[in-house]
Design an enzyme around this catalytic site. Structure first.
Site, PDB file in Angstrom:
ATOM      1  N   LYS A  80       0.861  -1.187   0.000  1.00  0.00           N
ATOM      2  CA  LYS A  80       0.000   0.000   0.000  1.00  0.00           C
ATOM      3  C   LYS A  80       0.898   1.238   0.000  1.00  0.00           C
ATOM      4  O   LYS A  80       1.983   1.232   0.609  1.00  0.00           O
ATOM      5  CB  LYS A  80      -0.886  -0.045   1.249  1.00  0.00           C
ATOM      6  CG  LYS A  80      -1.953   1.032   1.337  1.00  0.00           C
ATOM      7  CD  LYS A  80      -2.852   0.769   2.547  1.00  0.00           C
ATOM      8  CE  LYS A  80      -3.924   1.827   2.721  1.00  0.00           C
ATOM      9  NZ  LYS A  80      -4.832   1.529   3.847  1.00  0.00           N
ATOM     10  N   SER A 155      -9.666   1.578   2.825  1.00  0.00           N
ATOM     11  CA  SER A 155      -8.792   2.357   1.990  1.00  0.00           C
ATOM     12  C   SER A 155      -7.711   1.567   1.255  1.00  0.00           C
ATOM     13  O   SER A 155      -7.078   2.103   0.364  1.00  0.00           O
ATOM     14  CB  SER A 155      -8.110   3.430   2.851  1.00  0.00           C
ATOM     15  OG  SER A 155      -7.309   2.821   3.847  1.00  0.00           O
ATOM     16  N   SER A 179      -9.888  -0.971   6.949  1.00  0.00           N
ATOM     17  CA  SER A 179      -9.326  -0.791   5.602  1.00  0.00           C
ATOM     18  C   SER A 179      -8.595  -1.978   5.002  1.00  0.00           C
ATOM     19  O   SER A 179      -8.225  -1.933   3.837  1.00  0.00           O
ATOM     20  CB  SER A 179      -8.385   0.407   5.589  1.00  0.00           C
ATOM     21  OG  SER A 179      -9.148   1.584   5.491  1.00  0.00           O
TER      22      SER A 179
HETATM   23  N1  GLN Z   1     -13.027   3.813   6.376  1.00  0.00           N
HETATM   24  C1  GLN Z   1     -12.446   4.190   7.621  1.00  0.00           C
HETATM   25  C2  GLN Z   1     -12.041   5.645   7.584  1.00  0.00           C
HETATM   26  O1  GLN Z   1     -12.281   6.269   6.595  1.00  0.00           O
HETATM   27  C3  GLN Z   1     -11.297   3.304   7.937  1.00  0.00           C
HETATM   28  C4  GLN Z   1     -10.066   3.645   7.215  1.00  0.00           C
HETATM   29  C5  GLN Z   1      -8.931   2.756   7.541  1.00  0.00           C
HETATM   30  O2  GLN Z   1      -9.093   1.698   8.139  1.00  0.00           O
HETATM   31  N2  GLN Z   1      -7.753   3.217   7.183  1.00  0.00           N
HETATM   32  O3  GLN Z   1     -11.493   6.159   8.509  1.00  0.00           O
END
Ligand code: GLN
Length: 501
Positions: A80, A155, A179
């Site tokens: 990532k 994400s 994410s």
């Molecule tokens: N969707 C969640 C957020 O926007 C989690 C994001 C993540 O786990 N990095 O914060």
């Protein structure tokens, strides 16, 4: 058509170690796959073809002179784009870091390299890992290999699309509120968020430091076990990484669990849950029951999901998370000001304050700005007690609920996401609807416990379904074994999108 890229990472590792496949052929096959597929999927922000080929040649050479093969020898992986690497860029899919060359490798990147893995590239993500669809990227829109009009989740959407799209053998993601697990669910992969402290966060660009964990996105449970074994362990560079022995997750994986107690979370299993997803969870419970496990209903009152007359979902856990995560983000992201780090405005400015504010206005996207503002507000004097402190208290209540549940159960069974992959653009206009994508995943981050999303077949419309298992802190060995039991009995592993066949 099946070939090298259809092997799991474990199978590929074994084939390379046995000399049946060369690391060069495997890497070339993946680079070719990226060449053809990534035009459609847009999963990679950057690839390292030459570097990868050079590393593959070194592995083949080492093998030819009889050197012992390492645990991930020749396995092509993707990282990532928030994992620092001393080569290439680490952009976090943000304009703020579009030219950022990290001066060092993240601990996980170093561990993968020492284990013989080959990094193919850096994958797209929601900017600074804030989002659930990868649409908040300043780079590109990644597409779901199961239906390119849909999001891959987020994400870590680029990593999930790269795994499902056969553009790497496995990938690394980060999970602050879901994410790793939610994109795994949307793309039909396995995604594991380890216990907070199991994997070093050194070199992970920080979002919510008390929630962030790095973990694997893979084709199957065995690959997740293999990768966690490489990633886990204490690191002097991260004081929150815990000094506990790392079990051999892979060696114990096939051992059946006697008297397994599986908790079904009452609050997550309500009528409001999508019928097909509810069906998948029911089916999983049945599989465990048939395997001799005891199914116990448990209650997590502070993680409960409410639904109002208009069908709007709400949850204490989501509210709590969006205070804690944004508060931490507002502090972590203060360093991007065009001086210490990040994009600097090209405009002529009157002074340092204007330089900061213009650089930040230009460098950050809307969602990141929203989070910084929310977090700054929650931490400001006069609001701190009412919001941030209150959220910390709710966080403790959520953790207490889990502690009570794990007195009675070894693992908890839950949905991963409230729906299957949604259409690109469907939720971008309403941040709150997007936030609800994490309604079943974020409690685990708040409590620091591990969670794994496992494929559960396909919906009627041909999209991946998934179930989630949650475990007590540092119970990854049990969690993976329980996940493997389900995977084996359900026959759901290694689903292949139509476009890859
Ligand atoms: N969707 C969640 C957020 O926007 C989690 C994001 C993540 O786990 N990095 O914060």
């Amino acid at each position: 058509m099946s070939g090298v890229i259809d092997l799991s990472a474990l199978e590929l590792r074994d084939a390379i170690t046995a000399g049946e496949v060369s690391a060069t052929d495997a890497t070339r096959a993946y680079l070719d796959a990226i060449e053809t597929m990534d035009k459609k999927l847009c999963a990679y922000n950057e690839t390292f073809a030459e570097r990868a080929m050079r590393q593959a040649e070194m592995i083949d050479k080492a093998r030819s002179v009889g050197q012992p093969m390492k645990p991930l020898a020749g396995v092509p992986v993707a990282l990532k784009d928030n994992i620092c690497t001393s080569f290439g860029l680490t952009s976090c899919s943000s304009k703020m870091l579009e030219n950022f060359h990290a001066p060092y490798d993240a601990t996980v990147a170093g561990k993968l390299a020492s284990a013989g893995a080959i990094v193919l590239g850096k994958t797209n993500m929601d900017e600074f890992a804030m989002g659930s669809s990868t649409e908040n990227s300043a780079r590109q829109t990644t597409r779901n290999p199961w239906d390119t009009s849909r999001v891959p989740g987020g994400s870590s959407g680029g990593s999930a699309a790269a795994v499902a799209g056969r553009m790497c053998a496995m990938a690394i993601g980060s999970d602050t509120g879901g994410s790793i697990r939610q994109p795994a669910a949307f793309c039909g992969c396995v995604g594991l968020k380890p216990t907070y402290g199991r994997v070093s966060r050194y070199g992970l660009v920080a979002f919510g430091s008390s929630l962030d964990q790095i973990g694997p996105l893979t084709r199957d449970v065995a690959d997740a076990a293999m990768m966690l074994g490489v990633l886990a362990g204490h690191d002097g560079h991260d004081s929150t990484s815990v000094d506990k022995p790392v079990p051999d997750y892979l060696a114990s994986l096939d051992k059946p669990i006697e008297n397994l107690r599986v908790g079904l979370i009452k609050e997550f299993h309500s009528e409001s849950l999508d019928a097909e997803i509810r069906g998948a969870v029911d089916k999983a419970a049945e599989i465990y029951r048939d395997a001799g496990a005891e199914i116990i209903e448990v209650s997590l009152p502070h993680s409960r999901v409410d639904i109002d007359e208009a069908g709007q979902l709400s949850s204490y856990a989501v509210a709590c998370y969006y205070l804690v995560a944004t508060a931490e983000a507002s502090s972590n992201l203060a360093r991007y000001d065009g001086v210490h780090y990040g994009h600097r405005t090209a405009e002529k400015v009157g002074g340092i304050v204007e330089l900061y504010s213009r650089s930040r206005a230009e460098g950050f996207g809307d969602e990141v700005k929203r989070r910084i503002m929310l977090g700054t507000y929650a931490l400001s004097s006069g609001y701190y007690d009412a919001y941030y402190l209150k959220a910390l208290k709710v966080r403790r209540l959520i953790k207490n609920d889990f502690d009570a549940a794990f007195e009675k159960c070894d693992v908890l069974l839950a949905p991963t996401a409230p729906e299957t992959a949604f259409k690109i653009g469907d939720k971008t206009a309403d941040p709150l609807t997007m936030y609800m994508s994490d309604i079943y995943t974020i409690s685990a981050n708040l409590a620091g416990i591990p969670g794994i999303s496992i494929p559960a077949g396909l919906s009627k419309s041909g999209l991946p379904l998934a179930v989630q298992l949650l475990g007590n802190v540092f119970s990854e060995e049990t969690l993976l074994r329980a996940a493997k039991m389900y995977e084996k009995a359900s026959g759901n592993s290694r689903l292949t999108p139509e476009m890859m066949k």
